[in-house]
Write an enzyme that holds these catalytic residues in place. Structure first.
Site, PDB file in Angstrom:
ATOM      1  N   LYS A 194      41.912  35.546  24.256  1.00 31.79           N
ATOM      2  CA  LYS A 194      40.839  34.586  24.520  1.00 31.79           C
ATOM      3  C   LYS A 194      40.916  34.063  25.955  1.00 31.79           C
ATOM      4  O   LYS A 194      39.898  33.962  26.641  1.00 31.79           O
ATOM      5  CB  LYS A 194      40.934  33.434  23.518  1.00 31.79           C
ATOM      6  CG  LYS A 194      39.945  32.315  23.742  1.00 31.79           C
ATOM      7  CD  LYS A 194      39.984  31.268  22.653  1.00 31.79           C
ATOM      8  CE  LYS A 194      41.284  30.526  22.595  1.00 31.79           C
ATOM      9  NZ  LYS A 194      41.287  29.426  21.619  1.00 31.79           N
ATOM     10  N   ASP A 195      42.131  33.767  26.405  1.00 32.67           N
ATOM     11  CA  ASP A 195      42.281  33.214  27.750  1.00 32.67           C
ATOM     12  C   ASP A 195      42.055  34.272  28.829  1.00 32.67           C
ATOM     13  O   ASP A 195      41.631  33.942  29.938  1.00 32.67           O
ATOM     14  CB  ASP A 195      43.644  32.552  27.900  1.00 32.67           C
ATOM     15  CG  ASP A 195      43.760  31.305  27.037  1.00 32.67           C
ATOM     16  OD1 ASP A 195      42.732  30.809  26.546  1.00 32.67           O
ATOM     17  OD2 ASP A 195      44.894  30.825  26.836  1.00 32.67           O
ATOM     18  N   TYR A 198      49.527  17.613  20.955  1.00 35.98           N
ATOM     19  CA  TYR A 198      48.329  16.943  21.435  1.00 35.98           C
ATOM     20  C   TYR A 198      47.515  16.381  20.290  1.00 35.98           C
ATOM     21  O   TYR A 198      47.384  16.986  19.247  1.00 35.98           O
ATOM     22  CB  TYR A 198      47.475  17.816  22.355  1.00 35.98           C
ATOM     23  CG  TYR A 198      47.269  19.258  22.010  1.00 35.98           C
ATOM     24  CD1 TYR A 198      46.026  19.732  21.657  1.00 35.98           C
ATOM     25  CD2 TYR A 198      48.315  20.158  22.099  1.00 35.98           C
ATOM     26  CE1 TYR A 198      45.814  21.071  21.394  1.00 35.98           C
ATOM     27  CE2 TYR A 198      48.114  21.511  21.841  1.00 35.98           C
ATOM     28  CZ  TYR A 198      46.860  21.960  21.486  1.00 35.98           C
ATOM     29  OH  TYR A 198      46.658  23.286  21.226  1.00 35.98           O
ATOM     30  N   GLN A 247      43.003  14.628  14.820  1.00 35.94           N
ATOM     31  CA  GLN A 247      43.763  15.859  14.605  1.00 35.94           C
ATOM     32  C   GLN A 247      44.952  15.882  15.545  1.00 35.94           C
ATOM     33  O   GLN A 247      44.826  15.519  16.713  1.00 35.94           O
ATOM     34  CB  GLN A 247      42.855  17.065  14.872  1.00 35.94           C
ATOM     35  CG  GLN A 247      43.482  18.410  14.608  1.00 35.94           C
ATOM     36  CD  GLN A 247      42.451  19.540  14.749  1.00 35.94           C
ATOM     37  OE1 GLN A 247      41.329  19.428  14.284  1.00 35.94           O
ATOM     38  NE2 GLN A 247      42.854  20.610  15.389  1.00 35.94           N
ATOM     39  N   ASN A 303      47.906  18.554  17.042  1.00 35.67           N
ATOM     40  CA  ASN A 303      48.243  19.966  17.186  1.00 35.67           C
ATOM     41  C   ASN A 303      49.626  20.091  17.802  1.00 35.67           C
ATOM     42  O   ASN A 303      50.053  19.222  18.569  1.00 35.67           O
ATOM     43  CB  ASN A 303      47.222  20.661  18.095  1.00 35.67           C
ATOM     44  CG  ASN A 303      45.824  20.553  17.564  1.00 35.67           C
ATOM     45  OD1 ASN A 303      45.579  20.704  16.377  1.00 35.67           O
ATOM     46  ND2 ASN A 303      44.883  20.262  18.440  1.00 35.67           N
ATOM     47  N   ARG A 306      48.203  28.561  28.761  1.00 35.01           N
ATOM     48  CA  ARG A 306      47.161  28.335  27.752  1.00 35.01           C
ATOM     49  C   ARG A 306      46.024  27.557  28.425  1.00 35.01           C
ATOM     50  O   ARG A 306      46.239  26.506  28.983  1.00 35.01           O
ATOM     51  CB  ARG A 306      47.721  27.562  26.568  1.00 35.01           C
ATOM     52  CG  ARG A 306      48.818  28.325  25.833  1.00 35.01           C
ATOM     53  CD  ARG A 306      49.292  27.557  24.597  1.00 35.01           C
ATOM     54  NE  ARG A 306      50.431  28.190  23.971  1.00 35.01           N
ATOM     55  CZ  ARG A 306      50.367  29.110  23.019  1.00 35.01           C
ATOM     56  NH1 ARG A 306      49.191  29.519  22.590  1.00 35.01           N
ATOM     57  NH2 ARG A 306      51.458  29.624  22.500  1.00 35.01           N
ATOM     58  N   ARG A 342      73.746   5.717  21.619  1.00 35.55           N
ATOM     59  CA  ARG A 342      73.315   6.265  20.320  1.00 35.55           C
ATOM     60  C   ARG A 342      72.129   7.200  20.443  1.00 35.55           C
ATOM     61  O   ARG A 342      71.886   8.027  19.577  1.00 35.55           O
ATOM     62  CB  ARG A 342      72.937   5.135  19.362  1.00 35.55           C
ATOM     63  CG  ARG A 342      74.069   4.174  19.051  1.00 35.55           C
ATOM     64  CD  ARG A 342      73.547   2.943  18.320  1.00 35.55           C
ATOM     65  NE  ARG A 342      72.575   2.249  19.171  1.00 35.55           N
ATOM     66  CZ  ARG A 342      71.508   1.594  18.722  1.00 35.55           C
ATOM     67  NH1 ARG A 342      71.256   1.521  17.432  1.00 35.55           N
ATOM     68  NH2 ARG A 342      70.695   0.992  19.558  1.00 35.55           N
ATOM     69  N   HIS A 356      41.168  21.871  29.815  1.00 37.65           N
ATOM     70  CA  HIS A 356      42.594  21.589  29.789  1.00 37.65           C
ATOM     71  C   HIS A 356      43.392  22.876  29.675  1.00 37.65           C
ATOM     72  O   HIS A 356      43.001  23.808  28.974  1.00 37.65           O
ATOM     73  CB  HIS A 356      42.910  20.680  28.588  1.00 37.65           C
ATOM     74  CG  HIS A 356      44.370  20.511  28.358  1.00 37.65           C
ATOM     75  ND1 HIS A 356      45.024  21.105  27.305  1.00 37.65           N
ATOM     76  CD2 HIS A 356      45.306  19.842  29.062  1.00 37.65           C
ATOM     77  CE1 HIS A 356      46.308  20.787  27.364  1.00 37.65           C
ATOM     78  NE2 HIS A 356      46.494  20.025  28.424  1.00 37.65           N
ATOM     79  N   LYS A 414      41.853  14.483  24.679  1.00 32.60           N
ATOM     80  CA  LYS A 414      43.187  14.913  24.266  1.00 32.60           C
ATOM     81  C   LYS A 414      44.243  14.011  24.894  1.00 32.60           C
ATOM     82  O   LYS A 414      44.169  13.683  26.079  1.00 32.60           O
ATOM     83  CB  LYS A 414      43.465  16.346  24.715  1.00 32.60           C
ATOM     84  CG  LYS A 414      42.552  17.376  24.098  1.00 32.60           C
ATOM     85  CD  LYS A 414      42.859  18.764  24.632  1.00 32.60           C
ATOM     86  CE  LYS A 414      41.908  19.797  24.052  1.00 32.60           C
ATOM     87  NZ  LYS A 414      42.144  21.128  24.644  1.00 32.60           N
ATOM     88  N   HIS A 432      40.726  25.270  28.314  1.00 28.31           N
ATOM     89  CA  HIS A 432      39.887  25.106  27.129  1.00 28.31           C
ATOM     90  C   HIS A 432      39.179  23.750  27.110  1.00 28.31           C
ATOM     91  O   HIS A 432      39.714  22.763  27.596  1.00 28.31           O
ATOM     92  CB  HIS A 432      40.733  25.183  25.858  1.00 28.31           C
ATOM     93  CG  HIS A 432      41.533  26.433  25.745  1.00 28.31           C
ATOM     94  ND1 HIS A 432      42.774  26.445  25.176  1.00 28.31           N
ATOM     95  CD2 HIS A 432      41.274  27.708  26.116  1.00 28.31           C
ATOM     96  CE1 HIS A 432      43.257  27.674  25.198  1.00 28.31           C
ATOM     97  NE2 HIS A 432      42.364  28.462  25.769  1.00 28.31           N
TER      98      HIS A 432
END
Length: 182
Positions: A168-169, A132, A47, A49, A59, A23, A119, A72, A62
């Site tokens: 930004k990265d 996350y 939070q 995300n 990415r 199933r 991360h 995280k 950060h």
């Protein structure tokens, strides 16, 4: 839930117990008691995300500094990524070292990245959806970014060529010039 401490022991790879049959499947993606027992930390997540990325998107790396440092808990619900944590705690014996793991919808693994770690992840599949949970809210004034390709860190990203980066990265700084944890 199976918990495996990586080479930097504060970073923990979590593999849930999955119940499946013809199933489909069921598993607990988060249980506060099991999480605390597995990682030895009581975390309050405030939070959630959700990001979607195509193959080759990188990415990171950060992190947020105090007073809004974030832990995280990350996982993939579609596709596959190579997920990385870098120790950015100057007083740590593992400062500047990294650990990584493949997270995918198929293996259902999660990675706990505590405060004090940068991360990032690289999308390995055509598309990946990445979830996350964070222990503090996004605070742009506390956010920092270390260069994904800092040779002093030496992350062995599993790809050839240049990744797709946000503006930004692209502006990430070498760890030696970054504002980090004490």
């Amino acid at each position: 839930m199976e918990a495996k401490r990586l080479a930097i022991p504060e970073v923990v790879l979590l593999t849930p117990r999955v119940f499946g049959d013809e199933r489909g499947f069921f598993y607990e993606s988060f249980n506060a008691r099991a999480f605390e027992a597995a990682v030895g930390v009581r975390a309050e997540f405030v939070q959630d995300n959700h990001s979607r990325s195509v193959r080759g998107v990188l990415r990171g790396l950060h992190y947020q500094l105090p007073p809004h440092a974030q832990g995280k808990l990350v996982r993939v619900v579609q596709g596959e990524v190579f997920d990385v944590a870098v120790d950015v705690r100057r007083s740590s014996p593992t400062f500047g070292q990294w650990v990584g793991a493949v997270l995918s919808a198929q293996n259902r693994r999660q990675l706990w990245i505590p405060p004090g770690f940068a991360h990032g992840f690289l999308t390995l599949s055509e598309v990946a959806e990445f979830l996350y949970k964070t222990t503090d809210f996004y605070a742009p004034e506390c956010e920092r970014c270390v260069a994904w390709n800092d040779p002093k860190i030496g992350i062995a990203w599993p790809f050839e060529g240049e990744p797709v980066l946000s503006g930004k990265d692209q502006e990430g700084v070498p760890l030696a010039k970054a504002e980090v944890f004490a």
